[in-house]
Design an enzyme around this catalytic site. Structure first.
Site, PDB file in Angstrom:
ATOM      1  N   VAL A  12      -4.983  -1.732  -4.892  1.00  0.00           N
ATOM      2  CA  VAL A  12      -4.690  -2.717  -5.933  1.00  0.00           C
ATOM      3  C   VAL A  12      -5.002  -2.130  -7.310  1.00  0.00           C
ATOM      4  O   VAL A  12      -4.156  -2.112  -8.209  1.00  0.00           O
ATOM      5  CB  VAL A  12      -5.492  -4.023  -5.709  1.00  0.00           C
ATOM      6  CG1 VAL A  12      -5.370  -4.948  -6.918  1.00  0.00           C
ATOM      7  CG2 VAL A  12      -5.001  -4.742  -4.461  1.00  0.00           C
ATOM      8  N   PHE A 153      -0.611 -10.160  -5.966  1.00  0.00           N
ATOM      9  CA  PHE A 153       0.400 -10.403  -4.932  1.00  0.00           C
ATOM     10  C   PHE A 153       1.188  -9.137  -4.594  1.00  0.00           C
ATOM     11  O   PHE A 153       2.246  -9.192  -3.978  1.00  0.00           O
ATOM     12  CB  PHE A 153       1.350 -11.532  -5.364  1.00  0.00           C
ATOM     13  CG  PHE A 153       0.633 -12.832  -5.638  1.00  0.00           C
ATOM     14  CD1 PHE A 153       0.045 -13.546  -4.607  1.00  0.00           C
ATOM     15  CD2 PHE A 153       0.510 -13.318  -6.935  1.00  0.00           C
ATOM     16  CE1 PHE A 153      -0.640 -14.739  -4.852  1.00  0.00           C
ATOM     17  CE2 PHE A 153      -0.165 -14.511  -7.203  1.00  0.00           C
ATOM     18  CZ  PHE A 153      -0.739 -15.227  -6.157  1.00  0.00           C
ATOM     19  N   LEU A 154       0.670  -7.966  -5.020  1.00  0.00           N
ATOM     20  CA  LEU A 154       1.362  -6.704  -4.730  1.00  0.00           C
ATOM     21  C   LEU A 154       1.376  -6.432  -3.240  1.00  0.00           C
ATOM     22  O   LEU A 154       0.396  -6.698  -2.551  1.00  0.00           O
ATOM     23  CB  LEU A 154       0.613  -5.524  -5.360  1.00  0.00           C
ATOM     24  CG  LEU A 154       0.374  -5.446  -6.853  1.00  0.00           C
ATOM     25  CD1 LEU A 154      -0.446  -4.203  -7.164  1.00  0.00           C
ATOM     26  CD2 LEU A 154       1.703  -5.398  -7.576  1.00  0.00           C
ATOM     27  N   LEU A 253      10.555 -12.963   8.416  1.00  0.00           N
ATOM     28  CA  LEU A 253      11.015 -13.465   9.711  1.00  0.00           C
ATOM     29  C   LEU A 253      11.420 -12.297  10.612  1.00  0.00           C
ATOM     30  O   LEU A 253      12.249 -12.460  11.500  1.00  0.00           O
ATOM     31  CB  LEU A 253      12.200 -14.424   9.530  1.00  0.00           C
ATOM     32  CG  LEU A 253      11.857 -15.823   8.988  1.00  0.00           C
ATOM     33  CD1 LEU A 253      13.117 -16.673   8.891  1.00  0.00           C
ATOM     34  CD2 LEU A 253      10.824 -16.536   9.871  1.00  0.00           C
ATOM     35  N   GLY A 256       8.132  -8.738  15.630  1.00  0.00           N
ATOM     36  CA  GLY A 256       7.662  -7.391  15.936  1.00  0.00           C
ATOM     37  C   GLY A 256       6.341  -7.393  16.663  1.00  0.00           C
ATOM     38  O   GLY A 256       6.054  -8.282  17.467  1.00  0.00           O
ATOM     39  N   GLY A 260      -0.546  -6.577  10.353  1.00  0.00           N
ATOM     40  CA  GLY A 260      -1.780  -5.798  10.232  1.00  0.00           C
ATOM     41  C   GLY A 260      -2.084  -5.591   8.766  1.00  0.00           C
ATOM     42  O   GLY A 260      -1.625  -6.345   7.911  1.00  0.00           O
ATOM     43  N   CYS A 263      -4.993  -6.956   4.405  1.00  0.00           N
ATOM     44  CA  CYS A 263      -4.962  -8.279   3.759  1.00  0.00           C
ATOM     45  C   CYS A 263      -4.795  -9.437   4.739  1.00  0.00           C
ATOM     46  O   CYS A 263      -5.688 -10.272   4.851  1.00  0.00           O
ATOM     47  CB  CYS A 263      -3.855  -8.308   2.717  1.00  0.00           C
ATOM     48  SG  CYS A 263      -4.016  -6.983   1.521  1.00  0.00           S
ATOM     49  N   LYS A 266      -7.623  -9.977   7.390  1.00  0.00           N
ATOM     50  CA  LYS A 266      -8.882 -10.333   6.712  1.00  0.00           C
ATOM     51  C   LYS A 266      -8.789 -11.716   6.061  1.00  0.00           C
ATOM     52  O   LYS A 266      -9.705 -12.534   6.189  1.00  0.00           O
ATOM     53  CB  LYS A 266      -9.162  -9.250   5.653  1.00  0.00           C
ATOM     54  CG  LYS A 266     -10.040  -9.646   4.510  1.00  0.00           C
ATOM     55  CD  LYS A 266     -10.232  -8.492   3.557  1.00  0.00           C
ATOM     56  CE  LYS A 266      -9.162  -8.381   2.489  1.00  0.00           C
ATOM     57  NZ  LYS A 266      -9.259  -9.301   1.373  1.00  0.00           N
ATOM     58  N   ARG A 330      -5.335   0.659   8.157  1.00  0.00           N
ATOM     59  CA  ARG A 330      -6.332  -0.383   8.388  1.00  0.00           C
ATOM     60  C   ARG A 330      -5.714  -1.549   9.168  1.00  0.00           C
ATOM     61  O   ARG A 330      -4.643  -2.024   8.810  1.00  0.00           O
ATOM     62  CB  ARG A 330      -6.903  -0.871   7.053  1.00  0.00           C
ATOM     63  CG  ARG A 330      -7.888   0.122   6.457  1.00  0.00           C
ATOM     64  CD  ARG A 330      -8.355  -0.320   5.097  1.00  0.00           C
ATOM     65  NE  ARG A 330      -7.297  -0.255   4.100  1.00  0.00           N
ATOM     66  CZ  ARG A 330      -7.425  -0.721   2.858  1.00  0.00           C
ATOM     67  NH1 ARG A 330      -8.557  -1.285   2.480  1.00  0.00           N
ATOM     68  NH2 ARG A 330      -6.435  -0.610   1.997  1.00  0.00           N
TER      69      ARG A 330
HETATM   70  C1  UGA Z   1       0.347  -8.668   1.680  1.00  0.00           C
HETATM   71  C2  UGA Z   1       1.182  -9.664   0.855  1.00  0.00           C
HETATM   72  O1  UGA Z   1       2.553  -9.566   1.239  1.00  0.00           O
HETATM   73  C3  UGA Z   1       1.028  -9.372  -0.647  1.00  0.00           C
HETATM   74  O2  UGA Z   1       1.726 -10.365  -1.373  1.00  0.00           O
HETATM   75  C4  UGA Z   1      -0.458  -9.429  -1.011  1.00  0.00           C
HETATM   76  O3  UGA Z   1      -0.669  -9.100  -2.377  1.00  0.00           O
HETATM   77  C5  UGA Z   1      -1.217  -8.419  -0.157  1.00  0.00           C
HETATM   78  O4  UGA Z   1      -1.015  -8.738   1.244  1.00  0.00           O
HETATM   79  C6  UGA Z   1      -2.685  -8.541  -0.507  1.00  0.00           C
HETATM   80  O5  UGA Z   1      -3.269  -9.582  -0.225  1.00  0.00           O
HETATM   81  O6  UGA Z   1      -3.209  -7.637  -1.173  1.00  0.00           O
HETATM   82  P1  UGA Z   1       0.646  -6.127   2.470  1.00  0.00           P
HETATM   83  O7  UGA Z   1      -0.615  -6.316   3.248  1.00  0.00           O
HETATM   84  O8  UGA Z   1       0.800  -4.911   1.641  1.00  0.00           O
HETATM   85  O9  UGA Z   1       0.883  -7.364   1.465  1.00  0.00           O
HETATM   86  O10 UGA Z   1       1.828  -6.121   3.543  1.00  0.00           O
HETATM   87  P2  UGA Z   1       3.088  -7.014   3.915  1.00  0.00           P
HETATM   88  O11 UGA Z   1       4.310  -6.358   3.437  1.00  0.00           O
HETATM   89  O12 UGA Z   1       2.884  -8.416   3.528  1.00  0.00           O
HETATM   90  O13 UGA Z   1       3.030  -6.902   5.507  1.00  0.00           O
HETATM   91  C7  UGA Z   1       1.889  -7.347   6.243  1.00  0.00           C
HETATM   92  C8  UGA Z   1       2.090  -7.129   7.726  1.00  0.00           C
HETATM   93  O14 UGA Z   1       3.066  -8.023   8.259  1.00  0.00           O
HETATM   94  C9  UGA Z   1       2.573  -5.733   8.106  1.00  0.00           C
HETATM   95  O15 UGA Z   1       1.896  -5.307   9.268  1.00  0.00           O
HETATM   96  C10 UGA Z   1       4.052  -5.919   8.397  1.00  0.00           C
HETATM   97  O16 UGA Z   1       4.583  -4.975   9.273  1.00  0.00           O
HETATM   98  C11 UGA Z   1       4.038  -7.308   9.001  1.00  0.00           C
HETATM   99  N1  UGA Z   1       5.336  -8.045   8.869  1.00  0.00           N
HETATM  100  C12 UGA Z   1       5.821  -8.385   7.656  1.00  0.00           C
HETATM  101  C13 UGA Z   1       6.019  -8.429  10.027  1.00  0.00           C
HETATM  102  O17 UGA Z   1       5.589  -8.138  11.167  1.00  0.00           O
HETATM  103  N2  UGA Z   1       7.190  -9.127   9.888  1.00  0.00           N
HETATM  104  C14 UGA Z   1       7.691  -9.471   8.686  1.00  0.00           C
HETATM  105  O18 UGA Z   1       8.764 -10.121   8.639  1.00  0.00           O
HETATM  106  C15 UGA Z   1       6.995  -9.087   7.535  1.00  0.00           C
END
Ligand code: UGA
Length: 435
Positions: A12, A153-154, A253, A256, A260, A263, A266, A330
């Site tokens: 971040v 929200f990154l 949606l 999978g 993980g 964020c 936790k 992580r």
């Molecule tokens: C997430 C949020 O999307 C961000 O908005 C937020 O700022 C961030 O947490 C945080 O709290 O710092 P991030 O952890 O980088 O971001 O990852 P995501 O892209 O949200 O994906 C999270 C997990 O969900 C991954 O394991 C991804 O593979 C999985 N995922 C995501 C799915 O299994 N299906 C989906 O349709 C989308």
């Protein structure tokens, strides 16, 4: 232009610092880990993030961006201090552990000069802003400051894109003075992005409520995937049909292996903890946490049940990171799946375009690491796809089938073209559709 101090140079803090420097502000990033600061000072990035390197080097060279281990140096001239340190789950209670936040706040308090806005970017439990304010006042009773909530929200892997194109900016404060400073800081984002001013506690809640909701959405589509497998429907088509409803929306949606990262796992646990603490039942979130955890075991089990002789079988894994475009492992589903397979005496060879170094820190030489995706599958009894890297979708199906000892493919991210896989003799399984 403003002077900004950023505390913490992780996924971040670092992209945020680079982003503000690119906008022309003077940014000083501070971190306790000297080796990290030395690397950053010398122009070497300490994490992988798409599009970050070039912008980082440019701003390092033009002097907008600098790095230090000295809190004093970073904070004493700052108009805005952004706290971006980790809030990992407490090992026992799973609540957000605030030790790094409090340590940073206690240290920075004495260096505040003039009026300063202290913004919490780290994800913190509701009410933490009040505690931070009290701590600063205890350490430095004459300091002139406001503590605000500025949730992040990154997404990892898309941090630079998301910094410049946020869906919204949420600012939690009732202080007119702080509102004025933050309005100025975020002025370049107007009118494209909505800036929402709310109370500090609402802002802290928005962050958890958003992450928990997205995690729930993923768990929901994964439940639908299980249902589709039993009933002959195809979850990808179901998700498409649902997503066209604007009230539901297309994103998050993708069925999978489950969510993980540093964020969602936790933050869902922390939200459930906060609910229990105030006597509010958070059943939806508790179910999401448990369902997501069980999913990894269940899908690892599916591999073992499908293959006849599992002991000493050679398994190829594509993907170690918790998602694509990051080197972060992580809470990666891949780590849990691999550990289940290792327990069953399987031999694993993995390939990931970015995350092998980080994975190696946890898995060491318990598995082998391949130089490319094809080297990983050579003579393998099965391939499991665990991260949604784009490169996996461009696989040469014929070559894949030829290289493998038995062409079992468990596509747990629905990356491949099932038709092409089946045409090439691949024994193909994916998520949410039975063949
Ligand atoms: C997430 C949020 O999307 C961000 O908005 C937020 O700022 C961030 O947490 C945080 O709290 O710092 P991030 O952890 O980088 O971001 O990852 P995501 O892209 O949200 O994906 C999270 C997990 O969900 C991954 O394991 C991804 O593979 C999985 N995922 C995501 C799915 O299994 N299906 C989906 O349709 C989308």
């Amino acid at each position: 232009m403003m002077k900004i101090a950023i505390i913490g140079t992780g996924y971040v803090g670092l992209p945020t610092g680079v982003g503000f420097a690119e906008l022309g502000h003077t940014v000083v990033c501070v971190d306790k880990i000297k080796e990290k600061i030395d690397l950053l000072k010398s122009g070497q990035l300490t994490l992988y993030e798409d599009g970050l390197n070039e912008m980082f080097l440019r701003n390092l060279q033009n002097g907008n961006l600098s790095f230090t281990t000295s809190m004093k140096k970073a904070v004493e001239e700052a108009d805005v201090v952004l706290i971006a340190v980790g809030t990992p789950p407490h090992p026992v209670t799973q609540e957000a552990d605030l030790k790094y936040i409090y340590a940073a706040v206690i240290e920075l308090a004495e260096f505040l000069t003039g009026y300063t806005v202290i913004a919490t970017k780290s994800t913190v439990p509701v009410g933490t802003g009040d505690d931070i304010e009290q701590l600063i006042l205890q350490k430095n009773p004459t300091a002139r400051f406001d503590v605000i909530s500025l949730p992040e929200f990154l997404r990892e892997g898309k941090a630079i894109h998301d910094f410049f194109n946020p869906d919204r900016i949420v600012i939690g404060t009732n202080s007119e003075k702080a509102i004025k400073v933050m309005s100025q800081l975020y002025e370049p984002f107007l009118p494209k992005t909505e800036i929402l001013f709310v109370s500090r506690r609402s802002s802290e809640t928005i962050k958890y409520a958003s992450n928990a909701f997205l995690a729930m959405k993923i768990q929901y589509i994964n439940e639908m995937a299980d249902f589709c497998e039993k009933t002959g429907a195809d979850v990808t088509e179901v998700a498409q049909g649902m997503g066209l409803d604007k009230r539901i929306g297309k994103s998050f949606l993708n069925a999978g292996i489950g969510f993980g990262g540093s964020c969602f796992p936790k933050d869902t646990k922390a939200m459930a903890f906060m609910g229990r603490k105030v006597g509010v039942c958070m059943d939806l979130i508790e179910t999401t946490i448990n369902g997501n955890k069980k999913r990894r075991e269940k899908l690892a089990d599916r591999v073992c049940q499908t293959l006849k002789n599992i002991e000493n079988s050679k398994i190829a894994v594509w993907g170690l990171a918790f998602k694509n475009d990051t080197d972060d492992c992580r809470e990666s589903p891949a780590m849990d799946v691999i550990n289940v397979l290792l327990d069953r005496q399987m031999n694993i060879t993995a390939y990931d375009p970015q995350a092998m170094q980080n994975a190696c820190r946890t898995l060491g030489n318990k598995i082998s690491y391949a130089d490319d995706m094809y080297a990983a599958v050579k003579d393998a009894d099965a391939l499991i796809i665990l991260t949604e890297w784009k490169i996996f979708a461009s696989v040469d199906y014929q070559l894949l089938a030829r290289l493998m000892h038995q062409p079992y493919v468990f596509d747990y991210r629905n990356m491949l073209d099932s038709k092409k896989a089946l045409e090439n003799g691949i024994l193909y399984q994916c998520i949410g559709k039975k063949f």
